[in-house]
Write an enzyme that holds these catalytic residues in place. Structure first.
Site, mmCIF file in Angstrom:
data_model
loop_
_atom_site.group_PDB
_atom_site.id
_atom_site.type_symbol
_atom_site.label_atom_id
_atom_site.label_comp_id
_atom_site.label_asym_id
_atom_site.label_seq_id
_atom_site.Cartn_x
_atom_site.Cartn_y
_atom_site.Cartn_z
ATOM 1 N N GLU A 39 0.696 -1.536 -0.049
ATOM 2 C CA GLU A 39 -0.105 -0.191 -0.202
ATOM 3 C C GLU A 39 1.026 1.522 0.096
ATOM 4 O OE1 GLU A 39 -3.079 0.078 -0.799
ATOM 5 O OE2 GLU A 39 -3.658 -1.727 0.631
ATOM 6 N N GLY A 128 -15.887 4.147 -3.552
ATOM 7 C CA GLY A 128 -15.903 5.213 -2.402
ATOM 8 C C GLY A 128 -15.278 3.308 -1.100
ATOM 9 N N SER A 133 -13.121 0.807 -8.047
ATOM 10 C CA SER A 133 -14.075 1.041 -9.217
ATOM 11 C C SER A 133 -13.786 2.128 -10.218
ATOM 12 C CB SER A 133 -15.542 1.940 -8.324
ATOM 13 O OG SER A 133 -14.801 2.750 -7.534
ATOM 14 N N GLU A 166 -6.642 9.356 -15.172
ATOM 15 C CA GLU A 166 -7.111 9.773 -13.882
ATOM 16 C C GLU A 166 -6.402 11.009 -13.004
ATOM 17 O OE1 GLU A 166 -8.769 7.571 -9.889
ATOM 18 O OE2 GLU A 166 -8.221 6.626 -11.793
ATOM 19 N N ASP A 178 -3.818 0.011 -10.350
ATOM 20 C CA ASP A 178 -5.536 0.216 -9.865
ATOM 21 C C ASP A 178 -5.162 -0.282 -11.535
ATOM 22 O OD1 ASP A 178 -5.335 0.535 -7.613
ATOM 23 O OD2 ASP A 178 -6.199 2.263 -7.915
#
Length: 383
Positions: A39, A128, A133, A166, A178
């Site tokens: 992460e 969220g 997503s 993005e 992602d």
């Protein structure tokens, strides 16, 4: 329960017919993802290990004349239209439509003649919740526009283009993970991605054979200042790399960590750097265990990752920590927050037959704390 919808493709097709008349010429899908471990390492040019979820976003689409795009969203019920002028520069299309317009913009910026199109979007990837997503939407739209226009773009190049949409058009400073997961993952595997050179290796992650599963717990915690805090963590990492004289924190090896800590005066920067360096090592250790088919042994690494995110990176919230603690107390082999933080989801590595018991324990712990009941779903790595 979070329920992957078997009919999401039909909903997209039905939405197309209802909004535009006739039939779509095709349907294109991309999944949400869970990051098994790694992460906030992606934008530090480090290592990540996501896998794809069975939940996906589907785009039913067809060409239309001219340089304009009409998009309907099942979620909002809105239909928006934008043209070439609107995608000439970032910021002209806002809201959820920016993710679609951003893909058109990025393709055009890369020199591709993007066809006009009508698109209907349906999804069962929760919004969220840290399951990406947005990348699922971008990747499905990208797949649709490439096919509708007969455009050639190698699969290994597609994540970077979707990420550019993005980062630049939408303005969200996310890393490459992602979109890579949405486009490149395989069923039964985790995607070992080197975020510096974007090389990938598909690592067997055979939970079924080990009698295990991953329980995904939607914390239902509202994202608290997530965008600003995410950007702040990224700035801290960049400042740490600059102070250490390296291109990115990826270049600090675990055996160099003590020396690196001694070079940093700011305690907050020290904690941020320590998380990234140790998290990169946890990804490498997890990959080594999975290569050796020692799936059960990765549990402590998952839990250590969560502790690092909680204490050093400071990106968890009470609901998230409660879910992790309750899952571990109920017998999970390991548990951690997944996603950018400040809300979102927890994943727990569990015995396959213990899903209901662990989910119930988390739900009970939430009730004791007065939190909104969590959502849960058991998943295996999907294509």
């Amino acid at each position: 329960m979070i329920r992957p919808g078997d009919d999401v493709a039909e909903r997209a097709a039905d939405g197309f017919s209802a909004q535009f008349g006739g039939q779509a010429s095709g349907r294109w899908a991309a999944p949400g993802r869970v990051n098994l471990i790694g992460e906030h390492t992606d934008y530090n040019e480090g290592f990540v290990l996501p896998f794809a979820l069975p939940m996906r976003t589907v785009v039913a689409a067809d060409r239309q004349d001219g340089e304009h795009w009409t998009v309907w969203s099942e979620l909002s019920g809105e239909t928006i239209t934008f043209g070439a002028d609107d995608v000439a520069e970032p910021g002209r299309v806002t809201g959820w439509g920016a993710y679609v317009a951003g893909v058109v913009w990025a393709l055009r910026e890369a020199g591709h003649p993007v066809p006009g199109a009508r698109l209907a979007i349906a999804s069962d990837v929760p919004l969220g919740s840290g399951l990406s997503s947005s990348a699922a939407l971008e990747s499905a739209v990208l797949a649709a526009l490439l096919d509708l226009g007969g455009l050639e773009l190698a699969p290994q190049l597609q994540p970077r283009l979707a990420q550019r949409a993005e980062n630049v058009y939408v303005g969200a400073p996310t890393g490459i993970m992602d979109q890579s997961a949405a486009i490149r993952c395989r069923a039964g595997h985790a995607l070992f991605l080197d975020c510096r050179d974007e090389s990938v290796e598909h690592i067997p992650f055979d939970l079924d054979a080990a009698g295990l599963a991953v329980l995904v717990i939607d914390s239902r915690a509202p994202h608290r200042h997530a965008d600003g805090e995410y950007a702040a963590r990224r700035r801290s990492c960049e400042a740490g790399a600059k102070a250490l004289g390296v291109a990115a924190l990826r270049d600090v090896r675990i055996d160099q960590l003590d020396a690196a800590m001694s070079q940093l005066d700011d305690e907050e920067t020290r904690r941020r750097v320590r998380h990234v360096v140790t998290e990169d090592q946890r990804v490498l250790d997890t990959v080594a265990l999975l290569r050796a088919a020692r799936v059960r042994d990765i549990g402590p690494l998952l839990t250590a990752s969560h502790v690092s995110m909680r204490d050093d990176f400071e990106i968890t919230v009470p609901e998230i920590d409660t879910a992790v603690e309750a899952a571990l107390a109920a017998g999970a082999l390991g548990a951690r927050m997944t996603g950018g933080g400040f809300g979102g989801c927890v994943l727990a590595l569990i015995e396959a037959d213990q899903a209901d018991a662990v989910a119930a324990a988390v739900t009970d712990a939430y009730a004791e704390r007065g939190f909104t009941a969590p959502g849960t779903v058991t998943v295996l790595p999907a294509p």
